[in-house]
Write a protein that holds these residues in place. Sequence first.
Motif, PDB file in Angstrom:
ATOM      1  N   LEU A 421       0.828  -1.203   0.000  1.00  0.00           N
ATOM      2  CA  LEU A 421       0.000   0.000   0.000  1.00  0.00           C
ATOM      3  C   LEU A 421       0.863   1.254   0.000  1.00  0.00           C
ATOM      4  CD1 LEU A 421      -2.825   1.205   0.085  1.00  0.00           C
ATOM      5  CD2 LEU A 421      -2.754   1.042   2.580  1.00  0.00           C
ATOM      6  N   GLN A 422       1.941   1.237   0.759  1.00  0.00           N
ATOM      7  CA  GLN A 422       2.838   2.402   0.791  1.00  0.00           C
ATOM      8  C   GLN A 422       3.462   2.639  -0.577  1.00  0.00           C
ATOM      9  OE1 GLN A 422       5.407   1.286   4.015  1.00  0.00           O
ATOM     10  NE2 GLN A 422       4.077   2.156   5.588  1.00  0.00           N
ATOM     11  N   ARG A 423       3.873   1.570  -1.240  1.00  0.00           N
ATOM     12  CA  ARG A 423       4.448   1.738  -2.585  1.00  0.00           C
ATOM     13  C   ARG A 423       3.399   2.246  -3.565  1.00  0.00           C
ATOM     14  NH1 ARG A 423       6.554  -3.191  -0.874  1.00  0.00           N
ATOM     15  NH2 ARG A 423       5.105  -4.386  -2.172  1.00  0.00           N
ATOM     16  N   ASN A 424       2.194   1.701  -3.466  1.00  0.00           N
ATOM     17  CA  ASN A 424       1.155   2.108  -4.398  1.00  0.00           C
ATOM     18  C   ASN A 424       0.716   3.551  -4.167  1.00  0.00           C
ATOM     19  OD1 ASN A 424       1.361  -0.519  -5.215  1.00  0.00           O
ATOM     20  ND2 ASN A 424      -0.690  -1.147  -4.574  1.00  0.00           N
ATOM     21  N   VAL A 425       0.583   3.926  -2.903  1.00  0.00           N
ATOM     22  CA  VAL A 425       0.228   5.311  -2.586  1.00  0.00           C
ATOM     23  C   VAL A 425       1.281   6.259  -3.123  1.00  0.00           C
ATOM     24  CG1 VAL A 425       0.004   6.951  -0.671  1.00  0.00           C
ATOM     25  CG2 VAL A 425      -1.195   4.756  -0.583  1.00  0.00           C
TER      26      VAL A 425
END
Length: 559
Positions: A421-425
């Motif tokens: 999620l952090q990478r996608n955000v």
Amino acid sequence: MANWTKDDVRHAVAGVLGVDPGTISDTENLIGQGMDSIRMMKLAGGWRRAGAAVTFRLLAENPTVEQWHTALTAGAPSSPTPQEETTAGTVPGPRPVDAEAAFDLTPVQRAYWIGRREGMPLGGVGCHAYLELDGSDIRPERLETAVQRVLARHPMLRARFLDDGRQQILTESPWPGLVVHDLTATEPEKTERGLDELRARLSHRVLDVAAGEVFDVQLTLLPGGATRVHVNIDLLVADVASIERVLADLAAAYRDPEGLPSPPPYAFPQYLADYRAWCGSPGDPAAPLAVARDYWRARLPELPAEGPALPLAKRPQEVVRPRFSRRSFLLDADAWQRLTGRARAHGLTAASVLAAAYAEVLGAWSENRHFLLNIPLFDRQPLHPAVDDLVADFTSLVLLSVDVRRPAPFVERVRDLQGQLQRNVSHGQYSALSVLQDLRRARRGKPVSAPVVFACNLGSAFVRPDVQTELGAWSWMLSQTPQVMLDHQVYEIDGALLLAWDAVDELFPEGLMDDMVRSYEALLNRLAEPDADWAAPAAVASPAPAGEPGPMRTTGSVS
């Protein structure tokens, strides 16, 4: 920002967390203090606005005061490289826009606008939130004045949506004035029936957004001086934080009609122009938009193409008029505190824990156990000091790939989802809707969709105490979104956690949603127990015939 000290960083962190700076050490993992993705995005954006070369991804990977201080004072160039994440924060040069002219929709607004059309699968419904506030002695004339003050302060509450797919802010709102439903003289049975009928009608309205009907407040007068305030707002013009602002302003204007601040000196059309300018051209390989696009396109081969394949009673295209219903439960304050404490001890955010538990339950019922979750982000960027005061839809959507085909320790499942999620955000400038279009092309036209949503609204009170003091206790709510079959929403309320599932019941076999919600509630309560073993796979009650208890199983196992 070479002159920044560790104490400067500490005070900035304490400010977003709402804690005493003295409680934050140099080397402590800040997630253990309650740091989450949204707060990190705000910090990264603000620091970039001040000229630092920090990135959201860097903050997420090294969440300590010491590491953040090192990053802030490293003297790196102020523009991100293509390899860095691309969270906005640098304010572009002035690009004045005409606030009265029509302007383009955001990708999410466009999806809401198209989805409300008749004939679309799970379409024909407005994307809106409806809530009720139960109080006493609300004076109709004061409430009407308060609504008018709020409409005057927030331009997007006067927006209309044009046939050509643009939006325009009107000088005056077409709101007709306060509708008052007087049930003071009715018998108790008729009063309850009248309230039920009113709720059924108002909670499923499709507001006439083409005419500028995007916000409405009505009032019901009840026996004994009791009152109910009905609030309806189209999500084309307001995200969750904006609804919080509208409710707070409505309460403030009801308390003191002349005390509401003047309109913010910055407007949504200008914000969108500034944000799009910062994102840059897709033809510039170093521009944030191009970097994000390349990230997502590189991930296409590994992404599933659909959401969870839950049992269905009918196909989405067979549902003529979707009607959402809400199922909810409350995780009490003690259990919620224990759950967040366990999460922080593992360096995990509470939102990631909830998302992983939700994914485990979906996987237990889904025919496919590698699926997409649709994650709304309410991540308004600090392009101007007044951004936080704006009412508008700042929502962006990020896709999360969930793989529960094999059992895994729950803590590892959460850690994997949180990292993804952090990478996608970090690459949210390329819309999830564009990613789905790319997936559809890559799958040569095969069905692609993400109709199951996880919307986590932690970190603030959705309906603040002062709102409930002035207008009444928050007693009921429903949201509906076109082309969505299940929307899970999370809110903090009085120290506890409200977890709500809004679903199109007609789609699912009778009792399915009830069983899934009960299983989810049981899983969260087990995870919150002091002796819960997060190193073991999550045990989820498996589907069972109606009336029979389901056995416990770990998601990914064969039963």
